[in-house]
Design a protein around this motif. Structure first.
Motif, PDB file in Angstrom:
ATOM      1  N   TYR A 126      29.020  38.678  20.682  1.00 20.04           N
ATOM      2  CA  TYR A 126      29.744  38.649  21.950  1.00 20.04           C
ATOM      3  C   TYR A 126      29.937  40.068  22.463  1.00 20.04           C
ATOM      4  N   LEU A 127      29.541  40.304  23.703  1.00 25.12           N
ATOM      5  CA  LEU A 127      29.730  41.601  24.361  1.00 25.12           C
ATOM      6  C   LEU A 127      30.924  41.463  25.306  1.00 25.12           C
ATOM      7  N   ALA A 128      32.105  41.857  24.834  1.00 25.00           N
ATOM      8  CA  ALA A 128      33.345  41.650  25.584  1.00 25.00           C
ATOM      9  C   ALA A 128      33.321  42.317  26.959  1.00 25.00           C
ATOM     10  N   LYS A 129      32.767  43.528  27.038  1.00 25.57           N
ATOM     11  CA  LYS A 129      32.738  44.248  28.323  1.00 25.57           C
ATOM     12  C   LYS A 129      31.944  43.508  29.386  1.00 25.57           C
ATOM     13  N   GLU A 130      30.905  42.807  28.944  1.00 31.18           N
ATOM     14  CA  GLU A 130      30.051  42.078  29.881  1.00 31.18           C
ATOM     15  C   GLU A 130      30.425  40.610  30.002  1.00 31.18           C
ATOM     16  N   GLY A 131      31.214  40.131  29.053  1.00 34.98           N
ATOM     17  CA  GLY A 131      31.541  38.704  29.038  1.00 34.98           C
ATOM     18  C   GLY A 131      30.296  37.867  28.783  1.00 34.98           C
ATOM     19  N   ALA A 132      29.487  38.351  27.842  1.00 34.80           N
ATOM     20  CA  ALA A 132      28.208  37.679  27.589  1.00 34.80           C
ATOM     21  C   ALA A 132      27.920  37.620  26.091  1.00 34.80           C
ATOM     22  N   TYR A 133      27.144  36.625  25.727  1.00 31.53           N
ATOM     23  CA  TYR A 133      26.675  36.476  24.352  1.00 31.53           C
ATOM     24  C   TYR A 133      25.203  36.885  24.293  1.00 31.53           C
TER      25      TYR A 133
END
Length: 191
Positions: free
Chosen positions: A141-148
């Motif tokens: 999970y890439l929290a800054k991008e809100g993406a997996y």
């Protein structure tokens, strides 16, 4: 005597070289079909995605429902999925069974799923679902991008009558029971 030995050695080397060339030609044709299939998804040419699939697959899965499922997955306004990369693990040597050639192919499909528009509870559910489907350690999970980022291990069977035009069929565990109706036992036993 020396001439016969050299001639025999030359024939052996030539035969081996031809066999390697043939295998590489099959391997290249299969890889090309698999990359084409992945690119149809990447560029959201979903009708071409469906055309790349082994026609017998649609005797066990409704073609129209499958097309709708692809559209809901890859044209979803809430979860934007992009194909980032594809890496082959292995391309099996084609086996002729009942007039068709079958090759079991394994690869990793690197996907990015943008879930930034979802609330935290839904993101957690998505994470659990992705981890369950693709395995522990394959989802980041890439929290800054809100993406997996998903490194999805995939297995497909490439099928061809002429070893030039290959169609693909999903070899996922979820389809294994249905695949018994369209794939030869010899191939199924290797999945």
């Amino acid at each position: 005597m020396k001439t016969k030995l050299i001639t025999a050695l030359f024939i052996l080397i030539s035969t081996f070289s031809f066999a390697q060339t043939k295998l590489n030609t099959d391997d290249q044709a299969i890889r090309k079909s698999m990359v084409y299939f992945a690119n149809t998804i990447k560029y959201k040419n979903l009708d071409q995605t469906v055309d790349s699939i082994y026609p017998k697959f649609f005797t066990i899965v409704n073609k129209q429902q499958f097309t709708q499922m692809l559209n809901m997955t890859y044209n979803n306004p809430f979860v934007k999925i992009d194909v980032l990369d594809m890496k082959f693990i292995s391309v099996g040597k084609p086996e002729l069974v009942e007039g068709e050639n079958f090759s079991i192919t394994s690869y990793y499909l690197k996907l990015k799923a943008d879930v930034s528009s979802m609330n935290e509870e839904m993101k957690k559910s998505i994470s659990e679902m992705l981890t369950k489907k693709y395995g522990q350690g394959t989802v980041e999970y890439l929290a800054k991008e809100g993406a997996y980022i998903i490194n999805a291990p995939m297995k497909m069977v490439a099928v061809s009558k002429d070893k030039k035009n290959w169609k693909v069929v999903f070899a996922d565990k979820e389809y294994k029971k249905q695949l018994t109706k369209i794939l030869p036992k010899k191939i199924l036993d290797k999945l």
